[in-house]
Design an enzyme around this catalytic site. Structure first.
Site, short mmCIF file in Angstrom:
data_model
loop_
_atom_site.label_atom_id
_atom_site.label_comp_id
_atom_site.label_asym_id
_atom_site.label_seq_id
_atom_site.Cartn_x
_atom_site.Cartn_y
_atom_site.Cartn_z
CD GLU A 140 -2.77 1.31 2.49
OE1 GLU A 140 -2.66 0.44 3.39
OE2 GLU A 140 -3.59 2.24 2.56
CE LYS A 193 -6.00 -0.24 1.80
NZ LYS A 193 -6.65 -0.84 2.97
C1 5MM Z 1 -8.24 1.40 8.47
O1 5MM Z 1 -7.16 2.32 8.49
C2 5MM Z 1 -5.86 1.71 8.25
C3 5MM Z 1 -4.95 1.94 9.39
O2 5MM Z 1 -4.52 3.25 9.48
P1 5MM Z 1 -3.54 3.68 10.71
O3 5MM Z 1 -2.34 2.82 10.63
O4 5MM Z 1 -3.29 5.13 10.44
O5 5MM Z 1 -4.31 3.47 11.96
C4 5MM Z 1 -5.32 2.24 6.91
O6 5MM Z 1 -4.05 1.70 6.59
C5 5MM Z 1 -6.28 1.80 5.87
O7 5MM Z 1 -6.21 0.40 5.71
C6 5MM Z 1 -6.02 2.43 4.54
O8 5MM Z 1 -5.59 3.76 4.65
C7 5MM Z 1 -7.33 2.42 3.79
O9 5MM Z 1 -8.31 3.01 4.58
P2 5MM Z 1 -9.19 4.15 3.95
O10 5MM Z 1 -9.97 4.69 5.12
O11 5MM Z 1 -8.23 5.13 3.34
O12 5MM Z 1 -10.03 3.42 2.92
#
Ligand code: 5MM
Length: 341
Positions: free
Chosen positions: A179, A221
């Site tokens: 990602e 991702k």
């Molecule tokens: C769910 O959020 C994930 C964890 O974020 P932190 O490490 O900041 O707590 C994040 O990696 C998430 O999987 C991705 O950003 C995708 O989430 P979004 O909300 O952008 O779809």
């Protein structure tokens, strides 16, 4: 089956037709922010209750192929004592785990970040495998500020970490989700986002090849190619899909197991409409699916509000959002479907 075949088989299952991934791997500071928004205290018990509610929503297995868990969650049990990864498995949903340990400032590059977590990763992966994980996730964060940020150093350092993480995951028999997220914060144009996304993905695939990572055995991702949140020129789904596909066709090898977009702060409706436009744009070398966090969970949090009595409504909200994204995955969604959801 050798290790890369196992990684590819899981990648294929995760992008099965009509299905996508629920990202529920919020680290402690992030889940606290989400809970603050609905006035719920972020205790271990509340986090467990919330995640159990998500994972046991009736019918989600029709639309959700896998769930990304956080370290705390993979060790928790449901009310009846079932380990949460086992609860998912029983429903045919594949458990995965976030293995990065968050981002820190990149030395000498103010405003830029590098993701940590490589030290001891081999041993942690072995433990996660025993706890039931079949795939992993590592998030690198690339910020756009003006014309000079991101720096080449930031792009390269994050790409190298992603490649090393991906190789270690495959060695452990786990499918890595790679990602590299170009943030949508800021007022940059869609053209600038395209330029940075192209550079970031190009660096990631060069490093993955150098590290001999099997591309069939990863999922990518990425962010969609979008204007910054504060850019005065916003773009509709067809424009977003055109820029995103142009970028990916230029730089993402056809061998990659699949692309599962993050939502990145788009509203649930925007993320679904953009995913739909991406899938309407014609056949691509890869499945185009979702691995949404906020865009799946926002309506769930709003319905739940920390009250056990709202659990059913919250689960219905998750199911409806997942269903709409499943339709978008086939290019069969339209905005009228939002009414009454
Ligand atoms: C769910 O959020 C994930 C964890 O974020 P932190 O490490 O900041 O707590 C994040 O990696 C998430 O999987 C991705 O950003 C995708 O989430 P979004 O909300 O952008 O779809």
């Amino acid at each position: 089956m050798d290790l890369s075949d196992a990684a590819a088989a899981t990648a294929n299952q995760l992008v099965a037709e009509g299905k996508g991934i629920l990202a529920a791997d919020e680290s402690s500071p992030t889940i606290k922010k989400r809970f603050d928004s609905i006035d719920v205290e972020s205790t271990e018990e509340n986090r467990r209750d919330y995640r159990e509610l998500l994972f046991s929503a009736p019918g989600i297995e029709e639309f959700i192929s896998g769930v990304i868990l956080f370290d705390e969650t993979i060790r928790q049990k449901s009310d009846d004592g079932t380990p949460l990864p086992e609860l998912l498995n029983r429903r045919g949903i594949i458990p995965g785990i976030k293995v990065d340990q968050g981002k820190i400032d990149l030395t000498y590059f103010p405003g830029e970040k590098i993701t940590e977590g490589l030290d001891g990763l081999g041993e942690r992966l072995e433990e996660y495998r025993i706890l039931g994980a079949r795939f992993t996730k590592w998030r690198a964060v690339i910020t756009i500020i003006g014309e000079t940020i991101p720096s080449r150093a930031c792009i390269e350092a994050n790409a190298a970490a992603l490649a090393r993480y991906a190789a270690l995951s495959q060695e452990a028999g786990l499918t890595p989700i790679v990602e590299p997220e170009v943030l949508m914060d800021g007022k940059h144009t869609i053209e600038r986002c395209e330029e940075v996304t192209l550079a970031a993905l190009d660096a990631v695939f060069s490093r993955l090849r150098e590290h001999r990572v099997s591309l069939e055995g990863i999922l990518l991702k990425p962010n969609m190619v979008l204007p910054g949140k504060d850019c005065p020129q916003q773009i509709g789904p067809e424009g977003v899909a055109a820029a995103t596909i142009r970028t990916f066709r230029a730089v993402v090898p056809a061998a990659v197991g699949g692309i599962v977009f993050l939502s990145g702060g788009q509203s649930p409706e925007e993320a679904t409409a953009n995913l739909d436009a991406l899938n309407r744009a014609g056949p691509q070398p890869w499945e185009l699916s979702f691995s949404f966090g906020r865009a799946l969970q926002q309506p769930v949090l709003a319905a739940w509000k920390g009250e056990a009595g709202n659990a059913e409504a919250a689960q219905e909200a998750l199911c409806r959002r997942a269903e709409l994204n499943s339709l978008a995955r086939r290019g069969d969604y339209n905005r009228d479907m939002e009414t009454g959801s």
